[in-house]
Design a protein around this motif. Structure first.
Motif, PDB file in Angstrom:
ATOM      1  N   GLY A  83       2.551   9.800  -0.846  1.00  0.00           N
ATOM      2  CA  GLY A  83       3.075  10.021   0.718  1.00  0.00           C
ATOM      3  C   GLY A  83       3.449  11.102   0.553  1.00  0.00           C
ATOM      4  N   SER A  84       3.363  12.115   0.010  1.00  0.00           N
ATOM      5  CA  SER A  84       3.682  13.298   0.361  1.00  0.00           C
ATOM      6  C   SER A  84       2.720  14.395   0.185  1.00  0.00           C
ATOM      7  CB  SER A  84       4.476  14.026  -0.947  1.00  0.00           C
ATOM      8  OG  SER A  84       5.736  13.222  -1.519  1.00  0.00           O
ATOM      9  N   SER A 140       7.867  17.558  -2.508  1.00  0.00           N
ATOM     10  CA  SER A 140       7.727  16.346  -3.439  1.00  0.00           C
ATOM     11  C   SER A 140       8.999  15.769  -2.965  1.00  0.00           C
ATOM     12  CB  SER A 140       7.758  16.211  -5.361  1.00  0.00           C
ATOM     13  OG  SER A 140       8.467  16.135  -5.762  1.00  0.00           O
ATOM     14  N   LYS A 141       9.304  14.432  -2.472  1.00  0.00           N
ATOM     15  CA  LYS A 141      10.931  14.392  -2.281  1.00  0.00           C
ATOM     16  C   LYS A 141      11.538  13.952  -4.132  1.00  0.00           C
ATOM     17  CE  LYS A 141      13.544  10.293  -1.359  1.00  0.00           C
ATOM     18  NZ  LYS A 141      14.049   9.783  -0.154  1.00  0.00           N
ATOM     19  N   SER A 142      10.949  13.515  -5.066  1.00  0.00           N
ATOM     20  CA  SER A 142      12.076  13.385  -5.652  1.00  0.00           C
ATOM     21  C   SER A 142      11.912  15.071  -6.787  1.00  0.00           C
ATOM     22  CB  SER A 142      11.211  12.526  -6.988  1.00  0.00           C
ATOM     23  OG  SER A 142       9.564  13.185  -7.341  1.00  0.00           O
ATOM     24  N   THR A 145       7.847  15.216  -9.712  1.00  0.00           N
ATOM     25  CA  THR A 145       7.033  14.628  -9.675  1.00  0.00           C
ATOM     26  C   THR A 145       5.414  15.385 -11.004  1.00  0.00           C
ATOM     27  OG1 THR A 145       6.533  13.388  -7.997  1.00  0.00           O
ATOM     28  CG2 THR A 145       4.125  12.793  -8.803  1.00  0.00           C
ATOM     29  N   ARG A 204       5.801   7.453   1.262  1.00  0.00           N
ATOM     30  CA  ARG A 204       5.381   6.690   2.446  1.00  0.00           C
ATOM     31  C   ARG A 204       5.014   6.076   3.396  1.00  0.00           C
ATOM     32  NH1 ARG A 204       6.397   2.881  -1.454  1.00  0.00           N
ATOM     33  NH2 ARG A 204       7.489   1.016  -0.778  1.00  0.00           N
ATOM     34  N   GLN A 284      -2.047   3.070   1.186  1.00  0.00           N
ATOM     35  CA  GLN A 284      -1.013   3.064   0.282  1.00  0.00           C
ATOM     36  C   GLN A 284       0.808   2.458   0.573  1.00  0.00           C
ATOM     37  OE1 GLN A 284       1.872   7.258   1.041  1.00  0.00           O
ATOM     38  NE2 GLN A 284       2.171   5.967  -1.069  1.00  0.00           N
ATOM     39  N   GLU A 288       1.797  -0.157  -1.717  1.00  0.00           N
ATOM     40  CA  GLU A 288       3.369   0.114  -2.540  1.00  0.00           C
ATOM     41  C   GLU A 288       4.169  -0.604  -2.465  1.00  0.00           C
ATOM     42  OE1 GLU A 288       4.227   4.310  -2.993  1.00  0.00           O
ATOM     43  OE2 GLU A 288       2.798   4.015  -4.148  1.00  0.00           O
TER      44      GLU A 288
HETATM   45  O1  PA5 Z   1       5.632   6.124  -1.297  1.00  0.00           O
HETATM   46  C1  PA5 Z   1       5.963   6.526  -2.614  1.00  0.00           C
HETATM   47  O2  PA5 Z   1       7.558   6.653  -2.535  1.00  0.00           O
HETATM   48  C2  PA5 Z   1       5.507   7.568  -3.730  1.00  0.00           C
HETATM   49  O3  PA5 Z   1       4.220   7.348  -3.028  1.00  0.00           O
HETATM   50  C3  PA5 Z   1       5.523   8.841  -3.378  1.00  0.00           C
HETATM   51  O4  PA5 Z   1       5.302   9.207  -2.266  1.00  0.00           O
HETATM   52  C4  PA5 Z   1       4.138   9.877  -4.398  1.00  0.00           C
HETATM   53  O5  PA5 Z   1       4.476   8.759  -5.866  1.00  0.00           O
HETATM   54  C5  PA5 Z   1       5.080  10.986  -5.058  1.00  0.00           C
HETATM   55  O6  PA5 Z   1       6.668  10.799  -4.651  1.00  0.00           O
HETATM   56  P1  PA5 Z   1       7.429  12.409  -4.805  1.00  0.00           P
HETATM   57  O7  PA5 Z   1       7.314  12.837  -3.330  1.00  0.00           O
HETATM   58  O8  PA5 Z   1       8.152  11.773  -5.528  1.00  0.00           O
HETATM   59  O9  PA5 Z   1       6.860  13.565  -5.826  1.00  0.00           O
END
Ligand code: PA5
Length: 446
Positions: A83-84, A140-142, A145, A204, A284, A288
């Motif tokens: 999603g990123s 990257s939200k987290s 990754t 996502r 995606q 997901e």
């Molecule tokens: O939809 C989601 O949450 C995942 O696909 C994340 O976007 C993906 O795993 C990337 O995560 P992050 O942005 O924490 O690096």
């Protein structure tokens, strides 16, 4: 005005209107839950009213950053996975010149990193970054990754070696959590400009946050129109949950009726190569969101007519557990008529004066009818043309329908617990500190 329309007539020999309408009650309650941010996953429903909450001032800030980086970069690297990166890539590739690497668009060429662990991909990218002026966004939200972290470590080193630490820092924008994660700490320490991924918006569903908007703006596309399109769909969606009136509700109900009748695979079909990454983004989003608790429609994709010469055979005559959803675009930006030829040795004179888009349309129609004859139900989502406004509408359409569908399936559409399994094994195999027991256990299995 809503520019998206939905045609489910070619599903009705497989599921009845009664079976579709049977979902109306659950659709109404799911619609309420999403709008009220209640129910499963309600801490991740910030995307529901995200479009209308974005101010012009915020878009101005993103646009200013995009223009600042564009002014000094020939190449813009978008580092992120899932999603990123898929949302921005979907919109950029839907709108950009299809040979953008070979033409001067007046904007940086957008390249992607951190979405794989290929050494040769990275080496080829570094080769390019040696030669061109560039800037980077790391998303990257987290903030933890592995794939984007690995790519960013290498690209940051390259950027600092090329420009020096201070200039490198001015060429980096980090998009991450407001306070947590390694990327946030790194950005604070290094003084990077940062944007926040809102707590209540999952990866996502984040294309209309800076995650998607910054790269789209760097590529030169109109983020104001994109957001305005999403706002139109958000507002319309609030007015009704009636399957007969709201195409979002109708799409969610129809695909779930088909699923209940044994059609467990949905193929998103496009007839334009520019839509390849829209399909990837959709896969995606739906994969997901829905694939959990041993249930869910498997989201697949084909790009026609290319894939009619590869997957077409299976779709026509293989296992009958498939339905198709065609994303159909009414008109093209350009017109090229097929010229007449005196000899007509290729036998194409019968289509002279037709445009390529007309031929493509008949390929789409002919295929839909053939596949229905082959027992593959066909849903058709239509937009009049590819532009920012319609893509904004489409993003919200797909997102809300996905949330609704998850509720019809009785899963939490906003988590992704299954994604952790491969990570745990990879960390154990790599000997990550803290994984010692898992390392022993997995080594005993190989
Ligand atoms: O939809 C989601 O949450 C995942 O696909 C994340 O976007 C993906 O795993 C990337 O995560 P992050 O942005 O924490 O690096």
């Amino acid at each position: 005005m809503i520019n998206i329309s939905l045609d489910i007539n070619r599903t009705l020999e497989f599921v009845s209107k009664k079976q579709i309408n049977a979902f109306q009650g659950k659709i109404i309650s799911g619609h309420h839950q999403l709008l009220d941010k209640a129910g499963k996953g309600n801490d991740f429903m910030g995307w529901v009213d995200l479009p209308s909450s974005i101010s012009n001032e915020f878009l101005d800030e993103i646009k200013a950053d995009a223009d600042r980086l564009s002014a000094k970069a020939e190449v813009f690297v978008v580092i992120g996975i899932g999603g990123s990166y898929l949302g921005s890539r979907a919109v950029i590739e839907a709108l950009q010149h299809q040979f953008s690497s070979l033409v001067n668009t007046g904007r940086p060429k957008i390249v992607y990193a951190g979405q794989n662990i290929s050494e040769d991909y990275m080496a080829d990218l570094i080769d390019v970054l040696d030669k061109y002026e560039y800037a980077v966004t790391v998303i990257s939200k987290s903030g933890t990754t592995t794939e984007p972290a690995l790519a960013f470590r290498i690209i940051k080193n390259h950027l600092e070696a090329k420009y020096g630490k201070a200039e490198a820092a001015s060429r980096i924008i980090a998009i991450t959590d407001k306070s947590r994660g390694a990327l946030k700490t790194l950005s604070t320490n290094e003084g990077y400009k940062t944007y926040v991924v809102p707590d209540d918006v999952g990866g996502r569903y984040s294309v209309l946050t800076p995650v998607g908007l910054l790269p789209i703006a760097v590529a030169g596309f109109d983020i104001y129109a994109l957001v305005a399109g999403a706002v139109e769909m958000e507002k319309f969606n609030r007015t009704t949950a009636d399957i007969g009136q709201n195409p979002i509700a109708l799409y969610a109900a129809t695909r779930n009726a088909l699923y209940q009748s044994g059609k467990t695979i949905e193929i998103m079909v496009n007839y334009l190569p520019t839509l390849y990454f829209v399909t990837e983004w959709w896969k995606q989003l739906y994969g997901e969101s829905e694939g959990k608790e041993n249930k869910g429609i498997f989201p697949a994709g084909v790009s026609n007519t290319t894939d009619l010469h590869s997957m077409g055979q299976y779709i026509q005559e293989g296992l009958r557990n498939i339905f198709e959803t065609v994303l159909s675009v009414g008109s093209s930006k350009h017109k090229i008529s097929i010229p007449s030829d005196d000899g007509d040795l290729d036998g194409l004179n019968y289509i002279t004066e037709k445009t390529i888009t007309e031929v493509n349309y008949f390929a789409e129609l002919g295929t839909a009818i053939a596949h229905v004859d082959g027992k593959v139900p066909n849903i058709r989502i239509s937009i009049p043309e590819l532009n920012e406004t319609n893509l904004g509408q489409l993003i919200y359409f797909y997102e809300f329908a996905c949330g609704l569908s998850g509720f019809l399936l009785d899963v939490n559409p906003f988590d992704q617990p299954g994604v952790e399994a491969y990570k745990a094994n990879m960390f154990a195999l790599l000997g990550k500190p803290g994984f010692e027991e898992a390392t022993k256990a997995i080594q005993a299995r190989i």
